[in-house]
Write a protein that holds these residues in place. Structure first.
Motif, PDB file in Angstrom:
ATOM      1  N   TRP A 197      42.853  42.396   2.941  1.00 58.50           N
ATOM      2  CA  TRP A 197      43.567  41.132   2.892  1.00 58.50           C
ATOM      3  C   TRP A 197      43.822  40.667   4.319  1.00 58.50           C
ATOM      4  N   ALA A 198      43.681  39.376   4.566  1.00 60.48           N
ATOM      5  CA  ALA A 198      43.936  38.807   5.882  1.00 60.48           C
ATOM      6  C   ALA A 198      44.621  37.455   5.722  1.00 60.48           C
ATOM      7  N   VAL A 199      45.364  37.061   6.727  1.00 61.21           N
ATOM      8  CA  VAL A 199      46.030  35.754   6.714  1.00 61.21           C
ATOM      9  C   VAL A 199      44.988  34.641   6.670  1.00 61.21           C
ATOM     10  N   SER A 200      45.240  33.624   5.853  1.00 60.44           N
ATOM     11  CA  SER A 200      44.371  32.451   5.811  1.00 60.44           C
ATOM     12  C   SER A 200      45.233  31.196   5.795  1.00 60.44           C
ATOM     13  N   ALA A 201      44.681  30.114   6.304  1.00 60.75           N
ATOM     14  CA  ALA A 201      45.436  28.871   6.411  1.00 60.75           C
ATOM     15  C   ALA A 201      44.459  27.707   6.443  1.00 60.75           C
ATOM     16  N   GLY A 202      44.988  26.500   6.324  1.00 65.08           N
ATOM     17  CA  GLY A 202      44.112  25.342   6.370  1.00 65.08           C
ATOM     18  C   GLY A 202      44.861  24.028   6.339  1.00 65.08           C
ATOM     19  N   VAL A 203      44.128  22.979   6.636  1.00 62.08           N
ATOM     20  CA  VAL A 203      44.613  21.606   6.552  1.00 62.08           C
ATOM     21  C   VAL A 203      43.594  20.821   5.729  1.00 62.08           C
ATOM     22  N   ASP A 204      44.087  20.002   4.803  1.00 63.75           N
ATOM     23  CA  ASP A 204      43.225  19.232   3.909  1.00 63.75           C
ATOM     24  C   ASP A 204      43.400  17.739   4.131  1.00 63.75           C
ATOM     25  N   LEU A 205      42.308  17.004   3.962  1.00 58.93           N
ATOM     26  CA  LEU A 205      42.324  15.550   3.898  1.00 58.93           C
ATOM     27  C   LEU A 205      41.558  15.160   2.645  1.00 58.93           C
ATOM     28  N   GLY A 206      42.167  14.298   1.828  1.00 64.76           N
ATOM     29  CA  GLY A 206      41.491  13.951   0.590  1.00 64.76           C
ATOM     30  C   GLY A 206      41.924  12.611   0.054  1.00 64.76           C
ATOM     31  N   VAL A 207      41.308  12.251  -1.065  1.00 65.69           N
ATOM     32  CA  VAL A 207      41.654  11.014  -1.747  1.00 65.69           C
ATOM     33  C   VAL A 207      41.618  11.268  -3.245  1.00 65.69           C
ATOM     34  N   SER A 208      42.640  10.769  -3.932  1.00 64.31           N
ATOM     35  CA  SER A 208      42.746  10.906  -5.379  1.00 64.31           C
ATOM     36  C   SER A 208      42.558   9.537  -6.015  1.00 64.31           C
ATOM     37  N   VAL A 209      41.618   9.455  -6.960  1.00 64.90           N
ATOM     38  CA  VAL A 209      41.296   8.185  -7.616  1.00 64.90           C
ATOM     39  C   VAL A 209      41.699   8.278  -9.089  1.00 64.90           C
ATOM     40  N   PRO A 210      42.721   7.539  -9.532  1.00 64.06           N
ATOM     41  CA  PRO A 210      43.127   7.572 -10.939  1.00 64.06           C
ATOM     42  C   PRO A 210      42.009   7.069 -11.849  1.00 64.06           C
ATOM     43  N   VAL A 211      41.765   7.816 -12.924  1.00 63.79           N
ATOM     44  CA  VAL A 211      40.744   7.400 -13.881  1.00 63.79           C
ATOM     45  C   VAL A 211      41.285   7.309 -15.309  1.00 63.79           C
ATOM     46  N   SER A 212      42.538   7.670 -15.497  1.00 61.60           N
ATOM     47  CA  SER A 212      43.197   7.519 -16.798  1.00 61.60           C
ATOM     48  C   SER A 212      44.698   7.582 -16.563  1.00 61.60           C
ATOM     49  N   ALA A 213      45.467   7.541 -17.634  1.00 56.82           N
ATOM     50  CA  ALA A 213      46.925   7.550 -17.500  1.00 56.82           C
ATOM     51  C   ALA A 213      47.418   8.809 -16.800  1.00 56.82           C
ATOM     52  N   ARG A 214      46.751   9.924 -16.987  1.00 63.70           N
ATOM     53  CA  ARG A 214      47.177  11.187 -16.380  1.00 63.70           C
ATOM     54  C   ARG A 214      46.068  11.888 -15.600  1.00 63.70           C
ATOM     55  N   GLY A 215      44.858  11.375 -15.636  1.00 65.19           N
ATOM     56  CA  GLY A 215      43.739  12.052 -14.995  1.00 65.19           C
ATOM     57  C   GLY A 215      43.319  11.397 -13.687  1.00 65.19           C
ATOM     58  N   SER A 216      42.832  12.210 -12.760  1.00 67.60           N
ATOM     59  CA  SER A 216      42.351  11.706 -11.471  1.00 67.60           C
ATOM     60  C   SER A 216      41.103  12.462 -11.064  1.00 67.60           C
ATOM     61  N   PHE A 217      40.245  11.774 -10.327  1.00 67.87           N
ATOM     62  CA  PHE A 217      39.097  12.391  -9.675  1.00 67.87           C
ATOM     63  C   PHE A 217      39.463  12.531  -8.202  1.00 67.87           C
ATOM     64  N   VAL A 218      39.239  13.713  -7.628  1.00 68.68           N
ATOM     65  CA  VAL A 218      39.682  14.006  -6.268  1.00 68.68           C
ATOM     66  C   VAL A 218      38.500  14.469  -5.416  1.00 68.68           C
ATOM     67  N   ALA A 219      38.392  13.943  -4.205  1.00 68.86           N
ATOM     68  CA  ALA A 219      37.426  14.412  -3.215  1.00 68.86           C
ATOM     69  C   ALA A 219      38.199  14.885  -1.995  1.00 68.86           C
ATOM     70  N   GLU A 220      37.791  16.034  -1.435  1.00 68.98           N
ATOM     71  CA  GLU A 220      38.600  16.636  -0.368  1.00 68.98           C
ATOM     72  C   GLU A 220      37.725  17.355   0.654  1.00 68.98           C
ATOM     73  N   THR A 221      38.152  17.326   1.905  1.00 67.54           N
ATOM     74  CA  THR A 221      37.564  18.129   2.960  1.00 67.54           C
ATOM     75  C   THR A 221      38.708  18.682   3.806  1.00 67.54           C
ATOM     76  N   GLY A 222      38.396  19.307   4.931  1.00 69.42           N
ATOM     77  CA  GLY A 222      39.448  19.858   5.768  1.00 69.42           C
ATOM     78  C   GLY A 222      38.925  20.952   6.668  1.00 69.42           C
ATOM     79  N   ILE A 223      39.796  21.867   7.010  1.00 67.24           N
ATOM     80  CA  ILE A 223      39.431  23.006   7.861  1.00 67.24           C
ATOM     81  C   ILE A 223      40.120  24.240   7.301  1.00 67.24           C
ATOM     82  N   ARG A 224      39.398  25.377   7.277  1.00 66.14           N
ATOM     83  CA  ARG A 224      39.935  26.631   6.758  1.00 66.14           C
ATOM     84  C   ARG A 224      39.804  27.727   7.814  1.00 66.14           C
ATOM     85  N   TYR A 225      40.786  28.626   7.829  1.00 68.29           N
ATOM     86  CA  TYR A 225      40.751  29.769   8.745  1.00 68.29           C
ATOM     87  C   TYR A 225      41.068  31.037   7.973  1.00 68.29           C
ATOM     88  N   VAL A 226      40.250  32.078   8.176  1.00 67.99           N
ATOM     89  CA  VAL A 226      40.516  33.411   7.630  1.00 67.99           C
ATOM     90  C   VAL A 226      40.487  34.391   8.795  1.00 67.99           C
TER      91      VAL A 226
END
Length: 260
Positions: free
Chosen positions: A194-223
């Motif tokens: 096990w090792a420490v991991s962390a990250g920062v995300d940038l994304g966008v959520s697009v509503p497609v129904s009353a409760r549903g969304s389509f999400v696209a995301e990128t960012g940076i990850r560190y392990v």
């Protein structure tokens, strides 16, 4: 991934589209998948060591000396792009802020490449040394906060920060000097840890129904660094090359989110 696309199309086809997403006090469930590309970090570093006798590796070469010259090799060169997938659960504090926790699996196929050479003074030549590394498999458990830049709209961009731990399975390595008939098969290289991991995300959520969304995301990850196993390579003087293993990568994922 195909199932996610079909589900997204089904949501888009629903007659009413609303401002889905964080709503104070509500929970959400997200299924995501995509790819993860390493941009920094080494699978092993370099070293130059003298081997006075190749006989223990190949009896036919008893008394023949060599100099092993191993170069550093990055995650990008050994494994290239990995696949990633997982689940996330979140609870909204407000219509713009939520806390989340997720579990993610990252997998990359085994890699084989030239890792250096063996210079043999008796022949005045350098023989290529190859390394084959078993598949990279990691499971991450992380939590964090996600902030949306607006409360409603056709698309809701956000930024997030995460912190947690990642368990990487053990990695074995096979080293070969084909021209000398030398093979060290399935040598322990990294122990599962096990090792420490962390990250920062940038994304966008697009509503497609009353409760549903389509999400696209990128960012940076560190392990953080892996746990080197020197039981096989230590006697060759190569114990230092696996004192690394940390990984920095850029994920690109798509997701289906449901708020309830």
């Amino acid at each position: 991934m195909k199932a996610m696309v079909i589900a997204a199309l089904a949501l888009v086809a629903s007659p009413a589209v609303h401002a889905a997403g964080p709503e104070a006090g509500r929970w959400s469930f997200t299924l995501f998948g995509g790819v993860d590309t390493p941009v920094s970090g080494d699978v092993h570093t370099g070293a130059t060591v003298d081997v006075p006798d190749l006989g223990p590796l190949n009896p036919a070469l008893a008394g023949v000396a060599a100099q092993l010259r191993i170069g550093s090799r990055s995650h990008a060169r050994v494994y290239d792009m990995a696949t990633v997938g997982g689940l996330s659960v979140a609870r909204a504090v407000s219509d713009r802020l939520e806390w989340f926790g997720d579990i993610r699996q990252t997998r990359a196929s085994r890699g084989r490449l030239q890792v250096g050479d063996a210079f043999v003074p008796a022949l005045n030549t350098a023989l290529p040394v190859y390394g084959g590394f078993s598949a990279y498999k990691a499971t991450s458990i992380e939590g964090g906060a996600r902030w949306y830049f607006m409360e409603a709209g056709a698309a809701r961009p956000y930024v997030a920060a995460r912190l947690g731990a990642t368990r990487t399975d053990d990695i074995k390595a096979t080293f070969e000097i084909p021209d000398a008939g030398i093979t060290i098969p399935d040598a322990p290289f990294y122990s599962s840890n096990w090792a420490v991991s962390a990250g920062v995300d940038l994304g966008v959520s697009v509503p497609v129904s009353a409760r549903g969304s389509f999400v696209a995301e990128t960012g940076i990850r560190y392990v953080d660094s892996l746990d080197g196993d020197d039981s096989a390579i230590g006697p060759l003087g190569l114990a230092s090359i696996n004192d690394t293993g940390r990984r920095v990568s850029v994920p690109l994922t798509v997701a289906l989110r449901w708020d309830f």
